[in-house]
Design a protein around this motif. Sequence first.
Motif, short mmCIF file in Angstrom:
data_model
loop_
_atom_site.label_atom_id
_atom_site.label_comp_id
_atom_site.label_asym_id
_atom_site.label_seq_id
_atom_site.Cartn_x
_atom_site.Cartn_y
_atom_site.Cartn_z
N LYS A 145 -100.49 -69.36 29.34
CA LYS A 145 -99.98 -69.25 27.97
C LYS A 145 -101.08 -68.80 27.01
O LYS A 145 -100.85 -67.93 26.15
N LYS A 146 -102.28 -69.35 27.15
CA LYS A 146 -103.40 -68.96 26.29
C LYS A 146 -103.78 -67.50 26.53
O LYS A 146 -104.11 -66.77 25.58
N HIS A 147 -103.72 -67.06 27.78
CA HIS A 147 -104.07 -65.68 28.09
C HIS A 147 -103.08 -64.71 27.44
O HIS A 147 -103.49 -63.67 26.89
N ILE A 148 -101.80 -65.04 27.49
CA ILE A 148 -100.79 -64.16 26.89
C ILE A 148 -100.97 -64.10 25.38
O ILE A 148 -100.89 -63.03 24.76
N GLU A 149 -101.21 -65.25 24.73
CA GLU A 149 -101.40 -65.27 23.28
C GLU A 149 -102.65 -64.49 22.87
O GLU A 149 -102.67 -63.84 21.82
N LYS A 150 -103.68 -64.49 23.69
CA LYS A 150 -104.92 -63.80 23.37
C LYS A 150 -104.76 -62.29 23.47
O LYS A 150 -105.29 -61.55 22.61
N HIS A 151 -104.04 -61.80 24.47
CA HIS A 151 -103.94 -60.36 24.70
C HIS A 151 -102.62 -59.76 24.22
O HIS A 151 -102.38 -58.58 24.44
N ALA A 208 -96.03 -55.92 28.65
CA ALA A 208 -96.10 -57.14 29.46
C ALA A 208 -96.93 -56.91 30.72
O ALA A 208 -97.72 -57.78 31.13
N ALA A 209 -96.78 -55.74 31.35
CA ALA A 209 -97.59 -55.44 32.54
C ALA A 209 -99.06 -55.35 32.19
O ALA A 209 -99.93 -55.80 32.95
N ARG A 210 -99.39 -54.78 31.03
CA ARG A 210 -100.80 -54.70 30.61
C ARG A 210 -101.42 -56.09 30.47
O ARG A 210 -102.56 -56.32 30.88
N ILE A 211 -100.66 -57.01 29.91
CA ILE A 211 -101.17 -58.38 29.74
C ILE A 211 -101.41 -59.03 31.10
O ILE A 211 -102.44 -59.70 31.31
N ILE A 212 -100.49 -58.83 32.05
CA ILE A 212 -100.63 -59.47 33.36
C ILE A 212 -101.81 -58.88 34.13
O ILE A 212 -102.56 -59.61 34.80
N TYR A 213 -101.98 -57.56 34.04
CA TYR A 213 -103.09 -56.94 34.78
C TYR A 213 -104.46 -57.35 34.22
O TYR A 213 -105.48 -57.13 34.87
N LYS A 214 -104.51 -57.92 33.02
CA LYS A 214 -105.77 -58.41 32.46
C LYS A 214 -106.11 -59.82 32.91
O LYS A 214 -107.13 -60.39 32.48
N LEU A 215 -105.28 -60.43 33.75
CA LEU A 215 -105.58 -61.77 34.25
C LEU A 215 -106.87 -61.75 35.06
O LEU A 215 -107.13 -60.80 35.81
N GLN A 243 -93.35 -65.23 35.11
CA GLN A 243 -93.79 -65.56 33.76
C GLN A 243 -93.01 -64.72 32.76
O GLN A 243 -93.17 -63.50 32.69
N PRO A 244 -92.14 -65.32 31.95
CA PRO A 244 -91.45 -64.55 30.90
C PRO A 244 -92.36 -64.36 29.69
O PRO A 244 -93.12 -65.25 29.32
N ILE A 245 -92.26 -63.19 29.06
CA ILE A 245 -93.00 -62.89 27.84
C ILE A 245 -91.98 -62.46 26.80
O ILE A 245 -91.24 -61.49 26.99
N VAL A 246 -91.94 -63.21 25.67
CA VAL A 246 -90.93 -62.98 24.63
C VAL A 246 -91.55 -62.18 23.50
O VAL A 246 -92.61 -62.53 22.98
N PHE A 247 -90.88 -61.07 23.13
CA PHE A 247 -91.27 -60.26 21.99
C PHE A 247 -90.30 -60.54 20.86
O PHE A 247 -89.11 -60.19 20.93
N ARG A 248 -90.81 -61.23 19.80
CA ARG A 248 -89.93 -61.63 18.70
C ARG A 248 -90.63 -61.32 17.38
O ARG A 248 -91.80 -61.64 17.20
#
Length: 234
Positions: A150-156, A200-207, A226-231
């Motif tokens: 969750k922290k990784h997704i919020e950061k990138h 979303a793929a860009r964020i996952i590949y930065k793991l 891992q779901p990623i919500v764009f709102r």
Amino acid sequence: MELKKNKKADLNRNRGLYFITGLVLVMALSYIALEWKTYDDPTKFDTGLHIQDELTEPVPIILPNTPPPPPPPIAPTVIEVTPDDDPVEETVIESSEPDPKEEILDVREIKTEEVEEDVPVSFIVVEDVPIFPGCEEATDKRGCFQTMMKKHIEKHFRYPEIEREMGIQGKVSVLFEIQKDGSIGNVRMRGPNENLENEAARIIYKLPKMTPGKQRGTPVRVPFAQPIVFRLQN
């Protein structure tokens, strides 16, 4: 001198009789003309139906209970006799018995190598979950893994500009695998928009590279969803 009329010479004396007689004759002639019928001479026409002439093919006559024709005679088989003087090749049948000189291997002596199947193990049931960097000392490694994700997704996280301007939003479902060497692979996405899926793929590949998951002490591939919500914020 006075002229005298002759009664016999009076033309009007029988006028009524003549009128009736003429009328009867006219009516009789009219009736005969209306009722007069003529018939053609039947000898001048051919009244036959001639059905037989219209048939293009002869009709076969089928007799009931007619036995089928006998089968053609079968020619006798000709058997050629070979004279005794001709050489006859003999067929050699090899014996199926094992040769005592050959070494017989016992089945128990043959060693078989076990082939390990490269089957992914779910994140929920894997014995040793993959370790996210920073969770090495954590007691609940599964919970720590999800928190760090969750922290990784919020950061990138970065909202695509075109989708932001057009007001496009939604959830992108991402499925990826943590490989045996700890790298990320086999990333698959499904979302409402291609640009959102690419983000979303860009964020996952930065793991970062992780410690791989293990099953019975052997590294295995571990899939993770891992779901990623764009709102958009109002």
